[in-house]
Design a protein around this motif. Structure first.
Motif, mmCIF file in Angstrom:
data_model
loop_
_atom_site.group_PDB
_atom_site.id
_atom_site.type_symbol
_atom_site.label_atom_id
_atom_site.label_comp_id
_atom_site.label_asym_id
_atom_site.label_seq_id
_atom_site.Cartn_x
_atom_site.Cartn_y
_atom_site.Cartn_z
ATOM 1 N N VAL A 10 0.855 -1.179 0.000
ATOM 2 C CA VAL A 10 0.000 0.000 0.000
ATOM 3 C C VAL A 10 0.896 1.235 0.000
ATOM 4 C CG1 VAL A 10 -1.840 1.236 1.189
ATOM 5 C CG2 VAL A 10 -1.747 -1.272 1.311
ATOM 6 N N TRP A 11 0.755 2.064 -1.020
ATOM 7 C CA TRP A 11 1.574 3.267 -1.179
ATOM 8 C C TRP A 11 0.697 4.478 -0.911
ATOM 9 C CZ3 TRP A 11 6.537 1.745 -2.586
ATOM 10 C CH2 TRP A 11 6.654 0.461 -3.100
ATOM 11 N N ILE A 12 1.059 5.283 0.097
ATOM 12 C CA ILE A 12 0.219 6.402 0.510
ATOM 13 C C ILE A 12 0.924 7.734 0.239
ATOM 14 C CG2 ILE A 12 -0.988 7.497 2.438
ATOM 15 C CD1 ILE A 12 -1.187 4.825 3.788
ATOM 16 N N GLY A 13 0.194 8.670 -0.349
ATOM 17 C CA GLY A 13 0.713 10.016 -0.548
ATOM 18 C C GLY A 13 1.713 10.115 -1.688
ATOM 19 N N GLN A 14 2.174 11.334 -1.927
ATOM 20 C CA GLN A 14 3.081 11.581 -3.046
ATOM 21 C C GLN A 14 4.409 10.858 -2.866
ATOM 22 O OE1 GLN A 14 3.404 15.704 -4.064
ATOM 23 N NE2 GLN A 14 4.915 15.364 -5.674
ATOM 24 N N ALA A 15 4.916 10.796 -1.644
ATOM 25 C CA ALA A 15 6.176 10.088 -1.393
ATOM 26 C C ALA A 15 6.036 8.608 -1.741
ATOM 27 C CB ALA A 15 6.590 10.248 0.067
ATOM 28 N N GLY A 16 4.935 7.999 -1.319
ATOM 29 C CA GLY A 16 4.708 6.591 -1.624
ATOM 30 C C GLY A 16 4.657 6.335 -3.120
ATOM 31 N N VAL A 17 3.935 7.191 -3.837
ATOM 32 C CA VAL A 17 3.804 7.036 -5.286
ATOM 33 C C VAL A 17 5.162 7.183 -5.973
ATOM 34 C CG1 VAL A 17 2.826 8.080 -7.371
ATOM 35 C CG2 VAL A 17 1.388 7.750 -5.356
ATOM 36 N N SER A 94 -0.705 -4.264 -5.672
ATOM 37 C CA SER A 94 -0.347 -2.962 -5.145
ATOM 38 C C SER A 94 -1.551 -2.041 -5.206
ATOM 39 C CB SER A 94 0.795 -2.375 -5.990
ATOM 40 O OG SER A 94 1.518 -1.404 -5.305
ATOM 41 N N ILE A 95 -1.628 -1.116 -4.243
ATOM 42 C CA ILE A 95 -2.692 -0.129 -4.259
ATOM 43 C C ILE A 95 -2.119 1.230 -3.872
ATOM 44 C CG2 ILE A 95 -3.431 -0.563 -1.873
ATOM 45 C CD1 ILE A 95 -6.335 -0.174 -2.904
ATOM 46 N N PHE A 96 -2.567 2.286 -4.554
ATOM 47 C CA PHE A 96 -2.040 3.634 -4.349
ATOM 48 C C PHE A 96 -3.168 4.532 -3.834
ATOM 49 C CE2 PHE A 96 0.226 1.506 -7.690
ATOM 50 C CZ PHE A 96 1.558 1.787 -7.435
ATOM 51 N N ILE A 97 -2.879 5.258 -2.744
ATOM 52 C CA ILE A 97 -3.898 6.122 -2.139
ATOM 53 C C ILE A 97 -3.291 7.511 -1.921
ATOM 54 C CG2 ILE A 97 -5.538 6.386 -0.249
ATOM 55 C CD1 ILE A 97 -5.166 3.419 0.356
ATOM 56 N N ASP A 98 -3.921 8.518 -2.479
ATOM 57 C CA ASP A 98 -3.434 9.890 -2.308
ATOM 58 C C ASP A 98 -4.620 10.840 -2.350
ATOM 59 O OD1 ASP A 98 -1.729 11.997 -1.936
ATOM 60 O OD2 ASP A 98 -0.778 11.896 -3.898
ATOM 61 N N PRO A 103 -0.249 14.129 -9.053
ATOM 62 C CA PRO A 103 0.857 13.162 -8.984
ATOM 63 C C PRO A 103 0.419 11.735 -9.342
ATOM 64 C CG PRO A 103 0.869 14.598 -7.065
ATOM 65 C CD PRO A 103 -0.415 14.853 -7.781
ATOM 66 N N VAL A 104 -0.783 11.361 -8.902
ATOM 67 C CA VAL A 104 -1.275 10.014 -9.178
ATOM 68 C C VAL A 104 -1.597 9.844 -10.660
ATOM 69 C CG1 VAL A 104 -3.114 8.360 -8.690
ATOM 70 C CG2 VAL A 104 -2.160 9.729 -6.844
ATOM 71 N N ARG A 105 -2.258 10.846 -11.229
ATOM 72 C CA ARG A 105 -2.582 10.773 -12.660
ATOM 73 C C ARG A 105 -1.321 10.707 -13.512
ATOM 74 N NH1 ARG A 105 -7.312 15.403 -12.682
ATOM 75 N NH2 ARG A 105 -9.054 14.061 -12.047
ATOM 76 N N SER A 106 -0.339 11.531 -13.153
ATOM 77 C CA SER A 106 0.919 11.540 -13.892
ATOM 78 C C SER A 106 1.621 10.190 -13.795
ATOM 79 C CB SER A 106 1.823 12.653 -13.349
ATOM 80 O OG SER A 106 3.065 12.659 -14.005
ATOM 81 N N PHE A 107 1.635 9.623 -12.589
ATOM 82 C CA PHE A 107 2.249 8.306 -12.384
ATOM 83 C C PHE A 107 1.531 7.253 -13.223
ATOM 84 C CE2 PHE A 107 2.224 4.199 -10.241
ATOM 85 C CZ PHE A 107 3.559 3.980 -9.979
ATOM 86 N N HIS A 108 0.203 7.290 -13.220
ATOM 87 C CA HIS A 108 -0.555 6.283 -13.960
ATOM 88 C C HIS A 108 -0.374 6.433 -15.466
ATOM 89 C CE1 HIS A 108 -4.294 4.383 -15.650
ATOM 90 N NE2 HIS A 108 -3.762 3.403 -14.943
ATOM 91 N N GLU A 109 -0.280 7.659 -15.949
ATOM 92 C CA GLU A 109 -0.059 7.868 -17.382
ATOM 93 C C GLU A 109 1.257 7.232 -17.828
ATOM 94 O OE1 GLU A 109 -0.269 12.035 -18.070
ATOM 95 O OE2 GLU A 109 -2.441 12.156 -17.724
#
Length: 469
Positions: A10-17, A94-98, A103-109
């Protein structure tokens, strides 16, 4: 044949991502898995992956390799596909929560070919870097988080969950305020599954958030109440190590995250790889390192710290660097600290001879006398390895429970107390209809009690030691 076990990250927040991106690159590379390709791209170099598989089969059976992969990944192919020898497609568990969308959209793209869209939970309003706002939003998101986790369990065939691993930064709004909500959901769904966290404590040198001390105290209290064990990663010390080892005058978050990703990946690999000290049972990690619920905060180190030393270091150099307390990723005073227990993990071209210098090093380590063993050593053999495309002969990591860890909390408590005594920034929390004064006061009291517990245990030993200057 033992039943295969699964891990959920589980990755939380911008640091996790940010840390996740390099972490999963390491996982694909080290386990010899072809990275899924984007539509229209040239296929990955399958020949290199086949070479990687041959390197692994020098030490492990096909079943052992697949079992290690299964702890991290779900294989999408069904029995019919397997029979037809199609290329397997491994998807991370894996699951990402922010609470910040961009940041999440950019990571997913960038990684949509690896991570399905359903792996991401985010809110478009943001946390404004405050645990209080993140806590309020997180409470509302709990049903949604539970739904996504249940979907993940079903779609990724999580049948025998061995452990949950959370990666976050304590100074951020999401990394602090979402923790309670995430813990509540996970403990409700998996009440008996242990949780290991990698918790990044903020640096005053890179800080851009004036209320980081508030966030960190609140996050630490949540970890104290809910985590099975927490690995403390001190950004201040990591910055100093990067400056010293890499000769970088002003390290960036990217430089720091590179080191943190490698440490986290190396620790988790010791859970996945056959022959590792805690491979058989994830609970061994907590049984050996956490004797009491208050004594759950661990320090960590990695060797070689510098990438270009991978192909040069001898076994003796590796052990020397790993046992040097100045190389731990925490700015603490080991001169007054006492060890509760330590775990040393080695991967690569090593043999039993590595245990001799460790036993010698133990003679100068001050252990609390009521701990029967204190030091645990695990060796995962590999003839050939690469990391970031560079040859890696051998690598070592250490996890240590040492009472010196309280210096990290003392530093944060000092910052917190100055602001709290003046009532600084409390108006931000009042807007969220949260009694921040009451919650922070209770959190600080719990952290103080934890530090006192370590202090009392520290005084129970009388052994003298020689401290390196």
């Amino acid at each position: 044949m033992t039943e295969a076990k699964d891990l959920l990250l589980v990755w939380i927040g911008q640091a996790g991502v940010n840390i996740a991106e390099r972490f999963w690159a390491y996982a694909y590379e080290t386990l010899g898995i072809p990275v899924p390709i984007k539509t229209g791209e040239i296929p990955a170099d399958i020949d290199k992956m086949l070479d990687k598989k041959l390197e692994m089969t020098e030490f492990y059976t096909e079943y052992e390799i697949e079992e290690a992969r299964r702890m991290f990944f779900y294989n999408l192919l069904d029995d019919k596909d397997r029979a037809s020898n199609k290329q397997k497609k491994y998807i991370p568990r894996s699951i990402f929560i922010d609470l910040e969308a961009q940041p999440v959209r950019s990571f997913h793209e960038r990684n949509s070919h690896i991570f399905p869209k359903d792996d991401f939970i985010y809110n478009t309003f943001g946390s404004h870097s405050m645990w209080a706002r993140a806590k309020r939003i997180g409470t509302n998101l709990k049903p949604y988080i539970l739904d996504r986790i249940q979907s993940l369990i079903q779609m990724r065939a999580i049948q025998n969950l061995e452990g949950i691993i959370i990666i976050h930064a304590t100074g951020g709004g999401a990394g602090s305020g979402l923790l309670d909500s995430v813990f509540e959901v996970l403990q409700d769904k998996f009440p008996k599954v242990p949780t290991l966290t990698f918790s990044i404590f903020p640096s005053r040198k890179l800080s851009g958030n004036v209320i980081e001390a508030y966030n960190t105290i609140y996050a630490a209290n949540s970890l104290l109440a809910n985590a099975s064990a927490t690995v403390l990663l001190d950004n201040d010390k990591i910055i100093n190590l990067v400056k010293e080892k890499y000769k970088i005058e002003s390290p960036t978050y990217e430089d720091i995250n590179m080191i943190i990703s490698r440490l986290i990946f190396s620790v988790i690999m010791q859970i996945a790889m056959p022959g590792a000290i805690i491979r058989a049972d994830f609970n061994k990690l907590f049984t050996n390192l956490v004797p009491y619920k208050y004594m759950k905060f661990l320090l960590a180190g990695i060797a070689p710290f510098k990438f270009d030393e991978f192909s040069q270091n001898s076994t003796e150099d590796l052990v020397k660097e790993l046992t040097d307390e100045q190389n731990y990723m925490a700015d603490v005073n080991f001169g007054t600290g006492k060890y509760v227990s330590t775990m040393y993990f080695f991967m690569g071209k090593l043999g039993p001879e590595v245990k001799t210098p460790l036993r010698i090093a133990k003679e100068n380590m001050d252990f609390m006398p009521w701990i029967p063993t204190g030091m645990f050593i695990g060796i995962t053999p590999r003839e050939k390895m690469t990391l970031d495309g560079m040859p890696l002969l051998r690598q070592g990591i250490v996890l240590a429970n040492n009472s010196a860890m309280r210096f990290i909390f003392q530093r944060t408590m000092a910052q917190f107390q100055v602001m709290f005594n003046k009532g600084a920034f409390m108006h931000h929390f009042q807007k969220e209809n949260i009694d921040a004064e009451k919650e922070l006061k209770q959190a600080a009291a719990n952290i103080t009690r934890m530090m006192k517990f370590y202090e009392i245990a520290e005084k129970s030993t009388t052994k003298k030691r020689t401290v390196k200057s």
